[in-house]
Write a protein that holds these residues in place. Structure first.
Motif, PDB file in Angstrom:
ATOM      1  N   GLU A 139       0.909  -1.052  -0.073  1.00  0.00           N
ATOM      2  CA  GLU A 139       0.042   0.076  -0.121  1.00  0.00           C
ATOM      3  C   GLU A 139       0.743   1.280   0.223  1.00  0.00           C
ATOM      4  N   THR A 140       1.990   1.256   0.667  1.00  0.00           N
ATOM      5  CA  THR A 140       2.771   2.230   0.626  1.00  0.00           C
ATOM      6  C   THR A 140       3.828   2.478  -0.648  1.00  0.00           C
ATOM      7  N   ALA A 141       3.946   1.194  -0.909  1.00  0.00           N
ATOM      8  CA  ALA A 141       5.091   1.339  -2.093  1.00  0.00           C
ATOM      9  C   ALA A 141       4.481   1.386  -3.571  1.00  0.00           C
ATOM     10  N   CYS A 142       3.017   1.445  -3.631  1.00  0.00           N
ATOM     11  CA  CYS A 142       2.628   1.373  -4.938  1.00  0.00           C
ATOM     12  C   CYS A 142       2.187   2.751  -5.414  1.00  0.00           C
ATOM     13  N   ALA A 143       2.608   3.890  -4.804  1.00  0.00           N
ATOM     14  CA  ALA A 143       2.391   5.127  -5.069  1.00  0.00           C
ATOM     15  C   ALA A 143       0.724   5.596  -5.494  1.00  0.00           C
ATOM     16  N   ASN A 144      -0.189   4.663  -4.968  1.00  0.00           N
ATOM     17  CA  ASN A 144      -1.503   4.938  -5.131  1.00  0.00           C
ATOM     18  C   ASN A 144      -2.548   4.713  -3.940  1.00  0.00           C
ATOM     19  N   PRO A 145      -2.480   5.759  -3.111  1.00  0.00           N
ATOM     20  CA  PRO A 145      -3.282   5.324  -2.021  1.00  0.00           C
ATOM     21  C   PRO A 145      -4.618   4.838  -2.188  1.00  0.00           C
ATOM     22  N   PHE A 146      -5.592   5.239  -3.458  1.00  0.00           N
ATOM     23  CA  PHE A 146      -6.859   4.969  -3.498  1.00  0.00           C
ATOM     24  C   PHE A 146      -6.715   3.206  -3.620  1.00  0.00           C
ATOM     25  N   LEU A 147      -5.834   2.702  -4.507  1.00  0.00           N
ATOM     26  CA  LEU A 147      -5.943   1.027  -4.638  1.00  0.00           C
ATOM     27  C   LEU A 147      -5.778   0.729  -3.225  1.00  0.00           C
ATOM     28  N   GLY A 148      -5.028   0.974  -2.403  1.00  0.00           N
ATOM     29  CA  GLY A 148      -4.710   0.449  -0.989  1.00  0.00           C
ATOM     30  C   GLY A 148      -6.116   0.362  -0.135  1.00  0.00           C
ATOM     31  N   LYS A 149      -6.789   1.437  -0.410  1.00  0.00           N
ATOM     32  CA  LYS A 149      -7.840   1.956   0.382  1.00  0.00           C
ATOM     33  C   LYS A 149      -9.064   0.948  -0.006  1.00  0.00           C
ATOM     34  N   MET A 150      -9.053   0.720  -1.465  1.00  0.00           N
ATOM     35  CA  MET A 150     -10.034  -0.097  -2.017  1.00  0.00           C
ATOM     36  C   MET A 150      -9.844  -1.647  -1.602  1.00  0.00           C
ATOM     37  N   LEU A 151      -8.630  -1.936  -1.589  1.00  0.00           N
ATOM     38  CA  LEU A 151      -8.336  -3.385  -1.417  1.00  0.00           C
ATOM     39  C   LEU A 151      -8.159  -3.834  -0.082  1.00  0.00           C
ATOM     40  N   SER A 152      -7.892  -3.081   1.105  1.00  0.00           N
ATOM     41  CA  SER A 152      -7.728  -3.132   2.480  1.00  0.00           C
ATOM     42  C   SER A 152      -8.970  -4.090   2.929  1.00  0.00           C
ATOM     43  N   PRO A 153     -10.066  -3.514   2.992  1.00  0.00           N
ATOM     44  CA  PRO A 153     -11.211  -4.579   3.347  1.00  0.00           C
ATOM     45  C   PRO A 153     -11.516  -5.834   2.611  1.00  0.00           C
ATOM     46  N   LEU A 154     -11.069  -5.916   1.536  1.00  0.00           N
ATOM     47  CA  LEU A 154     -11.289  -7.056   0.855  1.00  0.00           C
ATOM     48  C   LEU A 154     -10.059  -8.039   1.251  1.00  0.00           C
ATOM     49  N   GLN A 155      -9.053  -7.617   1.506  1.00  0.00           N
ATOM     50  CA  GLN A 155      -7.818  -8.580   1.993  1.00  0.00           C
ATOM     51  C   GLN A 155      -8.180  -9.100   3.318  1.00  0.00           C
ATOM     52  N   THR A 156      -8.822  -8.109   4.182  1.00  0.00           N
ATOM     53  CA  THR A 156      -9.186  -8.651   5.573  1.00  0.00           C
ATOM     54  C   THR A 156     -10.079  -9.835   5.354  1.00  0.00           C
ATOM     55  N   HIS A 157     -11.213  -9.530   4.569  1.00  0.00           N
ATOM     56  CA  HIS A 157     -12.059 -10.627   4.373  1.00  0.00           C
ATOM     57  C   HIS A 157     -11.471 -11.703   3.987  1.00  0.00           C
ATOM     58  N   SER A 158     -10.505 -11.684   2.955  1.00  0.00           N
ATOM     59  CA  SER A 158     -10.014 -12.913   2.459  1.00  0.00           C
ATOM     60  C   SER A 158      -9.234 -13.649   3.564  1.00  0.00           C
ATOM     61  N   ARG A 159      -8.550 -12.931   4.276  1.00  0.00           N
ATOM     62  CA  ARG A 159      -7.825 -13.470   5.503  1.00  0.00           C
ATOM     63  C   ARG A 159      -8.916 -14.305   6.309  1.00  0.00           C
ATOM     64  N   ARG A 160      -9.811 -13.862   6.586  1.00  0.00           N
ATOM     65  CA  ARG A 160     -11.045 -14.537   7.570  1.00  0.00           C
ATOM     66  C   ARG A 160     -11.464 -15.831   6.764  1.00  0.00           C
ATOM     67  N   PHE A 161     -11.643 -15.792   5.301  1.00  0.00           N
ATOM     68  CA  PHE A 161     -12.038 -16.717   4.806  1.00  0.00           C
ATOM     69  C   PHE A 161     -10.984 -17.933   4.562  1.00  0.00           C
ATOM     70  N   TRP A 162      -9.781 -17.210   4.612  1.00  0.00           N
ATOM     71  CA  TRP A 162      -8.712 -18.407   4.512  1.00  0.00           C
ATOM     72  C   TRP A 162      -8.676 -19.098   5.912  1.00  0.00           C
ATOM     73  N   VAL A 163      -8.770 -18.456   6.927  1.00  0.00           N
ATOM     74  CA  VAL A 163      -8.721 -19.127   8.353  1.00  0.00           C
ATOM     75  C   VAL A 163      -9.950 -20.032   8.436  1.00  0.00           C
ATOM     76  N   ARG A 164     -11.109 -19.839   7.780  1.00  0.00           N
ATOM     77  CA  ARG A 164     -12.215 -20.528   8.170  1.00  0.00           C
ATOM     78  C   ARG A 164     -12.017 -21.862   7.308  1.00  0.00           C
ATOM     79  N   TYR A 165     -11.711 -21.738   6.096  1.00  0.00           N
ATOM     80  CA  TYR A 165     -11.705 -22.843   5.056  1.00  0.00           C
ATOM     81  C   TYR A 165     -10.213 -23.457   4.701  1.00  0.00           C
ATOM     82  N   SER A 166      -9.291 -22.978   5.145  1.00  0.00           N
ATOM     83  CA  SER A 166      -7.764 -23.596   4.724  1.00  0.00           C
ATOM     84  C   SER A 166      -7.293 -24.520   5.887  1.00  0.00           C
ATOM     85  N   SER A 167      -6.269 -24.766   5.889  1.00  0.00           N
ATOM     86  CA  SER A 167      -5.807 -25.793   6.947  1.00  0.00           C
ATOM     87  C   SER A 167      -4.105 -25.533   6.776  1.00  0.00           C
ATOM     88  N   ASP A 168      -3.513 -26.034   8.068  1.00  0.00           N
ATOM     89  CA  ASP A 168      -1.966 -25.667   8.214  1.00  0.00           C
ATOM     90  C   ASP A 168      -1.363 -26.326   7.012  1.00  0.00           C
TER      91      ASP A 168
END
Length: 213
Positions: A139-168
């Motif tokens: 987010e800090t490297a891409c030089a486009n703060p709008f991209l990071g703001k759009m993606l951040s909530p989606l990334q958080t949801h993805s991590r939650r799904f990954w915890v729920r449906y994936s394994s070690d």
């Protein structure tokens, strides 16, 4: 001027987000603002700000006169979360590869090492922490703060799904895909970073599709 409570609100947000993503707060469970304050150990105002932000991101629901409900996890929503990520994350990685400076490259190397350690030791919390750090670096490297703001909530949801449906067992493959993106960014190879990020997103999307067949 930054409001005095801003740093505490961010700390409350990160703590509550981690509890939701890790499923320490179970999907569909109900709790009160008072219970959250007791769990996080911060004051009412920063906790309320964190609750409002997480409500906007769709990770919890504020139910009038009832309290707070942690959002359910539905397999079909995993595909909906990944749909915009498939399009935007390669752009995110490519721009990070173009603009990353020495500090970003150093932090990516540390992040890659942490992710490899997490895979080797089956340490899911460490993996999730490294994954969030990876997203923050881009987010800090891409030089486009709008991209990071759009993606951040989606990334958080993805991590939650990954915890729920994936394994070690998924840690090694996922870590390898992430580390490849980091290596391509560090080399300033924009096209390769876009390809490796697309491969990472497609792997997540394949997992999501398998859940709704």
């Amino acid at each position: 001027m930054e409001r005095p409570n801003t740093s505490q609100a961010h700390a409350a947000y990160l703590c509550l987000e981690e509890k939701i993503v890790s499923l320490a707060l179970r999907p569909g469970s109900a709790l009160t603002e008072k219970q959250i304050i007791e769990q996080i150990g911060l004051g009412r105002t920063p906790v309320r700000e964190a609750i409002q932000r997480l409500s906007w991101e769709g990770l919890l629901e504020i139910v009038p006169r009832s309290g707070i409900r942690i959002s359910d996890i539905r397999p079909e929503d995993y595909l909906r979360v990944l749909e915009p990520r498939l399009a935007l994350e390669p752009i995110f990685a490519g721009k990070a590869a173009r603009f990353a400076d020495a500090s970003h490259r150093e932090r990516l190397a540390e992040c890659a090492a942490a992710m490899e350690t997490a895979a080797r030791t089956a340490d899911v919390p460490l993996f999730l922490k490294a994954d969030k750090t990876f997203d923050a670096i881009l987010e800090t490297a891409c030089a486009n703060p709008f991209l990071g703001k759009m993606l951040s909530p989606l990334q958080t949801h993805s991590r939650r799904f990954w915890v729920r449906y994936s394994s070690d067992r998924d840690l090694g493959a996922s870590a390898a895909l992430h580390v490849q993106v980091m290596k391509d960014i560090t080399r300033h190879d924009e096209a390769a970073a876009e390809r490796s990020m697309a491969a990472l997103m497609e792997a997540l999307n394949s997992k999501a599709r398998s859940l709704v067949r």
